[in-house]
Design a protein around this motif. Structure first.
Motif, short mmCIF file in Angstrom:
data_model
loop_
_atom_site.label_atom_id
_atom_site.label_comp_id
_atom_site.label_asym_id
_atom_site.label_seq_id
_atom_site.Cartn_x
_atom_site.Cartn_y
_atom_site.Cartn_z
N VAL A 126 60.53 30.22 39.28
CA VAL A 126 59.10 30.47 39.15
C VAL A 126 58.84 31.98 39.15
N LEU A 127 57.63 32.34 38.73
CA LEU A 127 57.18 33.72 38.67
C LEU A 127 56.11 33.96 39.73
N GLU A 128 55.79 35.24 39.95
CA GLU A 128 54.64 35.60 40.76
C GLU A 128 53.70 36.42 39.89
N SER A 129 52.48 35.95 39.72
CA SER A 129 51.53 36.66 38.86
C SER A 129 51.19 38.01 39.50
N PRO A 130 50.99 39.06 38.69
CA PRO A 130 50.81 40.40 39.24
C PRO A 130 49.47 40.66 39.91
N LEU A 131 48.43 39.91 39.56
CA LEU A 131 47.10 40.17 40.13
C LEU A 131 46.83 39.31 41.37
N GLU A 132 46.91 38.00 41.20
CA GLU A 132 46.62 37.09 42.31
C GLU A 132 47.86 36.72 43.11
N GLU A 133 49.03 37.12 42.63
CA GLU A 133 50.30 36.81 43.28
C GLU A 133 50.48 35.29 43.42
N GLU A 134 50.06 34.56 42.37
CA GLU A 134 50.21 33.12 42.34
C GLU A 134 51.62 32.74 41.90
N SER A 135 52.18 31.73 42.55
CA SER A 135 53.47 31.19 42.12
C SER A 135 53.24 30.30 40.91
N CYS A 136 53.92 30.58 39.79
CA CYS A 136 53.62 29.89 38.54
C CYS A 136 54.85 29.92 37.63
N VAL A 137 54.77 29.16 36.52
CA VAL A 137 55.84 29.18 35.52
C VAL A 137 55.43 30.01 34.30
N ALA A 138 54.17 30.40 34.22
CA ALA A 138 53.70 31.26 33.13
C ALA A 138 52.38 31.90 33.56
N TYR A 139 52.16 33.13 33.10
CA TYR A 139 50.89 33.79 33.37
C TYR A 139 50.59 34.77 32.26
N GLU A 140 49.32 35.14 32.17
CA GLU A 140 48.91 36.26 31.35
C GLU A 140 47.73 36.94 32.04
N TYR A 141 47.62 38.26 31.86
CA TYR A 141 46.53 38.98 32.51
C TYR A 141 45.94 39.99 31.53
N LEU A 142 44.71 40.38 31.81
CA LEU A 142 43.99 41.37 31.01
C LEU A 142 43.22 42.26 31.97
N ILE A 143 43.35 43.58 31.79
CA ILE A 143 42.63 44.55 32.60
C ILE A 143 41.79 45.42 31.67
N GLU A 144 40.49 45.52 31.98
CA GLU A 144 39.56 46.31 31.17
C GLU A 144 38.91 47.40 32.02
N ARG A 145 38.52 48.48 31.36
CA ARG A 145 37.83 49.60 32.01
C ARG A 145 36.50 49.84 31.31
N TYR A 146 35.46 50.09 32.12
CA TYR A 146 34.14 50.34 31.57
C TYR A 146 34.00 51.82 31.25
N SER A 147 33.69 52.11 30.00
CA SER A 147 33.53 53.50 29.56
C SER A 147 32.37 53.56 28.58
N GLY A 148 31.45 54.51 28.80
CA GLY A 148 30.28 54.59 27.93
C GLY A 148 29.38 53.41 28.20
N ASP A 149 29.28 52.50 27.24
CA ASP A 149 28.48 51.30 27.44
C ASP A 149 29.25 50.04 27.08
N SER A 150 30.58 50.11 27.13
CA SER A 150 31.39 48.96 26.73
C SER A 150 32.64 48.85 27.62
N TRP A 151 33.21 47.64 27.58
CA TRP A 151 34.48 47.39 28.27
C TRP A 151 35.62 47.56 27.25
N TYR A 152 36.68 48.24 27.68
CA TYR A 152 37.84 48.47 26.82
C TYR A 152 39.11 47.99 27.52
#
Length: 229
Positions: free
Chosen positions: A66-92
């Motif tokens: 099994v894996l450990e997800s990087p954000l929630e540290e959940e034990s899982c067999v697959a994960y995906e994550y997305l990190i966005e930053r607010y700049s100006g008036d939009s998320w990137y």
């Protein structure tokens, strides 16, 4: 001013094109899911296993891998994550990632070995609160000392989850009755939801993003036309 107007219009057009493309892809996946009725894993190879079939079952780990997800540290067999930053008036988007391990699917009639490497995945992700960017694992989150609000999303396939798998089932299989893997002529699709929820999720995504994308494309073309006038 004219060049800035044109660049702004092209930015709107590009964002709209991406959104519309994602929407079209979601509708294509929805058509595929809708077109394949569920079968039991025991029936998945009837006829030699040459046809694409859809199954649903409960996830089990293979030899405790099994894996450990990087954000929630959940034990899982697959994960995906997305990190966005607010700049100006939009998320990137500033970082995204995924990892997968083979797993076994059990629906009570038989078991299926599923290797998700190279498969098309559909994750139901959720916002993750309370993340300290300085405590994220190395390589996750991009440059941590850049100021600005951030938001984090993560999706998983955990042991015990019910998932939907569509692809070509073959035998024999390692540690299971049948096997689903990605082949050159076979598109393996995996969702961390049931078939019914996967259909609604993909349909909603498609009918939302396509009009939104087309609207942005039209706005972009209109702004470019103003800049060229």
């Amino acid at each position: 001013m004219t060049m800035a107007t044109i660049l702004g219009g092209l930015t709107f057009f590009s964002l709209g094109s991406v959104a519309a493309g994602v929407g079209v892809s979601a509708l294509r996946k929805w058509i595929g899911v809708r077109g394949n009725e569920l079968v039991t894993i025991a029936d998945a190879t009837i006829g030699g296993g040459g046809d694409t079939v859809a199954v649903e079952g409960t996830v089990q780990a293979v030899d405790g891998d099994v894996l450990e997800s990087p954000l929630e540290e959940e034990s899982c067999v697959a994960y995906e994550y997305l990190i966005e930053r607010y700049s100006g008036d939009s998320w990137y988007m500033i970082d995204e990632g995924e990892d997968r391990r083979p797993f076994v699917l059990d629906d009570g009639t038989a078991t299926a070995y599923v290797d998700p490497e190279g498969a098309r995945m559909s994750f139901s992700s959720e916002l993750v609160e309370g993340i300290d960017r300085d405590e994220l694992p190395d390589g996750v989150g991009g440059v941590k000392n850049i100021a600005g609000m951030r938001r984090y999303r993560e999706g998983w396939i955990e042991v015990g989850d019910t998932v939907y798998v569509r692809g070509r089932a073959t035998t024999p299989a390692p540690q299971a009755d049948v096997e689903f893997v990605v082949e050159s002529c076979d598109g393996l699709f995996i969702s961390n939801d049931t078939r019914k929820r996967t259909q609604w999720k993909l349909l909603f995504k498609g009918i939302t993003l396509i009009p939104f994308g087309m609207l942005f494309c039209l706005i972009g073309l209109f702004v470019v036309a103003i800049g060229l006038a």
